[in-house]
Motif scaffolding. Structure first.
Motif, PDB file in Angstrom:
ATOM      1  N   LEU A  82       2.067  -1.648   7.126  1.00 13.18           N
ATOM      2  CA  LEU A  82       2.891  -0.919   7.998  1.00 13.18           C
ATOM      3  C   LEU A  82       3.704  -0.158   6.770  1.00 13.18           C
ATOM      4  O   LEU A  82       4.360   0.729   7.400  1.00 13.18           O
ATOM      5  CB  LEU A  82       3.499  -2.063   8.529  1.00 13.18           C
ATOM      6  N   LEU A  83       4.258  -0.984   5.939  1.00  9.56           N
ATOM      7  CA  LEU A  83       5.425  -0.283   5.002  1.00  9.56           C
ATOM      8  C   LEU A  83       5.232   0.886   4.360  1.00  9.56           C
ATOM      9  O   LEU A  83       5.783   1.877   4.257  1.00  9.56           O
ATOM     10  CB  LEU A  83       6.044  -1.419   4.270  1.00  9.56           C
ATOM     11  N   SER A  84       3.785   0.771   3.511  1.00 13.07           N
ATOM     12  CA  SER A  84       3.395   1.907   2.866  1.00 13.07           C
ATOM     13  C   SER A  84       3.413   3.161   3.459  1.00 13.07           C
ATOM     14  O   SER A  84       3.996   4.110   2.990  1.00 13.07           O
ATOM     15  CB  SER A  84       1.975   1.528   2.382  1.00 13.07           C
ATOM     16  N   PRO A  85       3.022   3.458   4.551  1.00 12.22           N
ATOM     17  CA  PRO A  85       2.970   4.902   5.374  1.00 12.22           C
ATOM     18  C   PRO A  85       4.462   5.252   5.720  1.00 12.22           C
ATOM     19  O   PRO A  85       4.724   6.469   5.858  1.00 12.22           O
ATOM     20  CB  PRO A  85       1.909   4.785   6.474  1.00 12.22           C
ATOM     21  N   VAL A  86       5.305   4.187   6.193  1.00 12.62           N
ATOM     22  CA  VAL A  86       6.309   4.445   6.538  1.00 12.62           C
ATOM     23  C   VAL A  86       7.232   5.032   5.688  1.00 12.62           C
ATOM     24  O   VAL A  86       8.004   5.897   5.746  1.00 12.62           O
ATOM     25  CB  VAL A  86       7.165   3.173   7.165  1.00 12.62           C
ATOM     26  N   GLY A 123      -5.000   2.540  10.027  1.00  7.80           N
ATOM     27  CA  GLY A 123      -5.809   2.471   8.929  1.00  7.80           C
ATOM     28  C   GLY A 123      -5.322   1.612   7.707  1.00  7.80           C
ATOM     29  O   GLY A 123      -6.231   0.970   7.169  1.00  7.80           O
ATOM     30  N   SER A 124      -4.180   1.976   7.132  1.00  7.67           N
ATOM     31  CA  SER A 124      -3.724   1.346   6.211  1.00  7.67           C
ATOM     32  C   SER A 124      -3.493  -0.215   6.362  1.00  7.67           C
ATOM     33  O   SER A 124      -3.471  -1.025   5.616  1.00  7.67           O
ATOM     34  CB  SER A 124      -2.156   1.910   6.028  1.00  7.67           C
ATOM     35  N   MET A 125      -2.862  -0.469   7.707  1.00  2.00           N
ATOM     36  CA  MET A 125      -2.656  -1.908   8.110  1.00  2.00           C
ATOM     37  C   MET A 125      -4.040  -2.496   8.175  1.00  2.00           C
ATOM     38  O   MET A 125      -3.958  -3.632   7.637  1.00  2.00           O
ATOM     39  CB  MET A 125      -1.954  -1.920   9.467  1.00  2.00           C
ATOM     40  N   ALA A 126      -5.262  -1.997   8.531  1.00  2.00           N
ATOM     41  CA  ALA A 126      -6.469  -2.672   8.589  1.00  2.00           C
ATOM     42  C   ALA A 126      -6.830  -2.938   7.285  1.00  2.00           C
ATOM     43  O   ALA A 126      -7.290  -3.976   6.863  1.00  2.00           O
ATOM     44  CB  ALA A 126      -7.602  -1.856   9.402  1.00  2.00           C
TER      45      ALA A 126
END
Length: 95
Positions: free
Chosen positions: A16-20, A69-72
């Motif tokens: 969650l944090l990475s794309p934010v 996608g990143s969360m999964a």
């Protein structure tokens, strides 16, 4: 099982944090590469132009698919690592 759940939760939070944090930079990079209005602009000119014309939402266009996608992906990776780590901790020569 408890470690795997914590690993999954940690991976989802990281996903969650990475794309934010990273998506606005990717959006600016893509605008500088693809849009004629920003072809010869600096990073800061592109940021100010995007904010002026589109507001804060302009930095997060197309944000939902990379977020999910990143969360999964990160969640599955952390889950697998945590499960393997806890499974290997019971084997004497691996711990």
């Amino acid at each position: 099982l408890k470690e795997a759940v914590f690993g999954l939760a940690g991976g989802i939070f990281y996903g969650l944090l990475s794309p934010v944090v990273g998506h606005p930079f990717d959006t600016i990079k893509t605008k500088m590469q693809a849009e004629a209005a920003y072809k010869n602009s600096s990073f800061f000119q592109t940021v100010s132009g995007t904010f002026r014309t589109e507001g804060i939402r302009g930095f997060y266009c197309g944000f939902i698919p990379p977020l999910l996608g990143s969360m999964a992906y990160r969640g599955a990776g952390f889950l697998a690592y945590s499960a393997a780590y806890s499974a290997c901790s019971d084997v004497p020569f691996l711990s």
